[in-house]
Enzyme design. Sequence first.
Site, short mmCIF file in Angstrom:
data_model
loop_
_atom_site.label_atom_id
_atom_site.label_comp_id
_atom_site.label_asym_id
_atom_site.label_seq_id
_atom_site.Cartn_x
_atom_site.Cartn_y
_atom_site.Cartn_z
N THR A 350 36.98 95.06 88.94
CA THR A 350 36.02 96.10 88.65
C THR A 350 35.08 95.60 87.57
O THR A 350 35.42 94.68 86.83
CB THR A 350 36.78 97.35 88.15
OG1 THR A 350 37.69 97.77 89.15
CG2 THR A 350 35.86 98.50 87.80
N GLY A 433 42.09 98.18 88.18
CA GLY A 433 43.07 98.92 88.96
C GLY A 433 43.86 99.94 88.15
O GLY A 433 43.33 100.70 87.36
#
Length: 542
Positions: A350, A433
């Site tokens: 991310t 995550g």
Amino acid sequence: MAATAQPLASQIAIDILKQGGSAADAAIAVNAALGLMEPTGCGLGGDLFAIVWDPKTGKLHGLNASGRAPMGRTLEETKMKSAAIMGEGEGIPPFGHLPVSVPGTASGWFALHQKFGKLPMRTILAPAIDYAENGFPVSPVIAEYLRMNLARFEEYEEMIDEFDNARAIWFADGAPQAGEVFKNPALANTYKLLAKKGRKAFYEGEVAETIDAYMKRIGGDLRYEDFAAHEANWVEPGCVDYRGYDVCELPPNGQGFAALQMLNILKNVDLTQWPRASAEVFHYMVEAKRLAFEDLAKFYADPDFAEIPLDWLLSEDYGAERFALIDPEKAMTDPAPGTPPSTIDGEGDTTYFTVADKDGMMVSLIQSNYRGMGSGLSPDGLGFMLQDRGELFSLDPDHPNAYAPGKRPFHTIIPAFVMKDGAPFMSFGLMGGGMQPQGHVQVLVNMIDYGMNVQEAGDAARFHHSGGRSPTGLHGDPVGELDLEPGVPSETVAKLKAMGHKVKIVDDGIVFGGYEAIQRDSKTGVYSGATEMRKDGTVAGY
């Protein structure tokens, strides 16, 4: 000020702010640049969430720009196709077309721009277009992530319906090396299209048409109609009080409320009676995480499809009830989700960044393709990879997070914001995550309970716990694994093992996420920024 995971992206944000752009404009420019420079963490093929402090209205705004599953594929078809690849009861594949959902990122950009933008999109996207056409030197951590992604794609290439496009863009000569100049002219052309024709080009024009044709060619299910039906949604952030600070996260389908549940549990104990690096403090935080994630696995899903008892989950009474389950001397062997009064983990790569402007607007934004670079599928000529977020659906029809046509999957990416006495205190986030809620809590405990500054709070050694129940229905070891960084004292490690935690020392930094933050002094308006020492990031201000 801007805090991002890539130095060039931070500079781009400052350039946009100097041109009179808002924090929202700069955030879009950063995200476009990172889609090029950090394709291992984000891109136009993924989803986006944001929290924006608007000083004009004195209000926090939440944005959910996550995409939905294909409307033309049923749960039964998804189960059948997944079983043919993974085996019975093994969930949705991590690669190929089955986990692909509609990319929401572009809709997030244009929603932010419509509400808070000042500069035209052609100005905002110009820096990313220039770097995509002329090249930029790949930074070290991202180079390592590219190497890891290529190895994973090659390991699972038989799952990927078409990999030639992705190989040609990113891996023509193997994974790019640190310092190598990388270009992506196809992505530049896509950005030019968005700059010229706006949101419609992505969801009702050339991009949607290209992806529709690509999916038909490779046997995928996403269609033009799925894009045309997509909308980003403005949502109300949820907040809880933690020792006088209002910590705010976005509601499901994301996992942000798990961080709030953890804080509601932890407020029932004075952590400062022990040193920050003690086994007791780690133990309470880990046990709070485990309890919150049991609820996450049971309840968190797309609220358009599931009744979620959010008020109960975030109530102080429930936090106290869950705290009472923690044994101060030993780890729980099999924690379970709670039962509401009336019943109604996966890895991720991310990018998180935050931007603050001269007027006091602060943007907390997170964006991801989910598992590394995503599905392995890069539609013809567009220069980006499609996400594999749909892997996080459950295939159990009775689960709130069960796959359904047009439904948003459970999401791991979460931006965060902290208010103090009605004023903005900090915009922050942490990539990675299931690490994200537990990372948020560790940073806040470091600052609020232990008085660390905004940079020290991110530098302190972290834990990462995995295991237990999952929103996919594929559950892990109920005790789970407790990863610790080498900076955790040896006596703490030994005591945690004696308490029954399954401890592993991990020294590569990747599993512990990536933190960025901007803190605001309410009296002077001065910003203080922090960046992740485990990443390539920088903070820049003027």
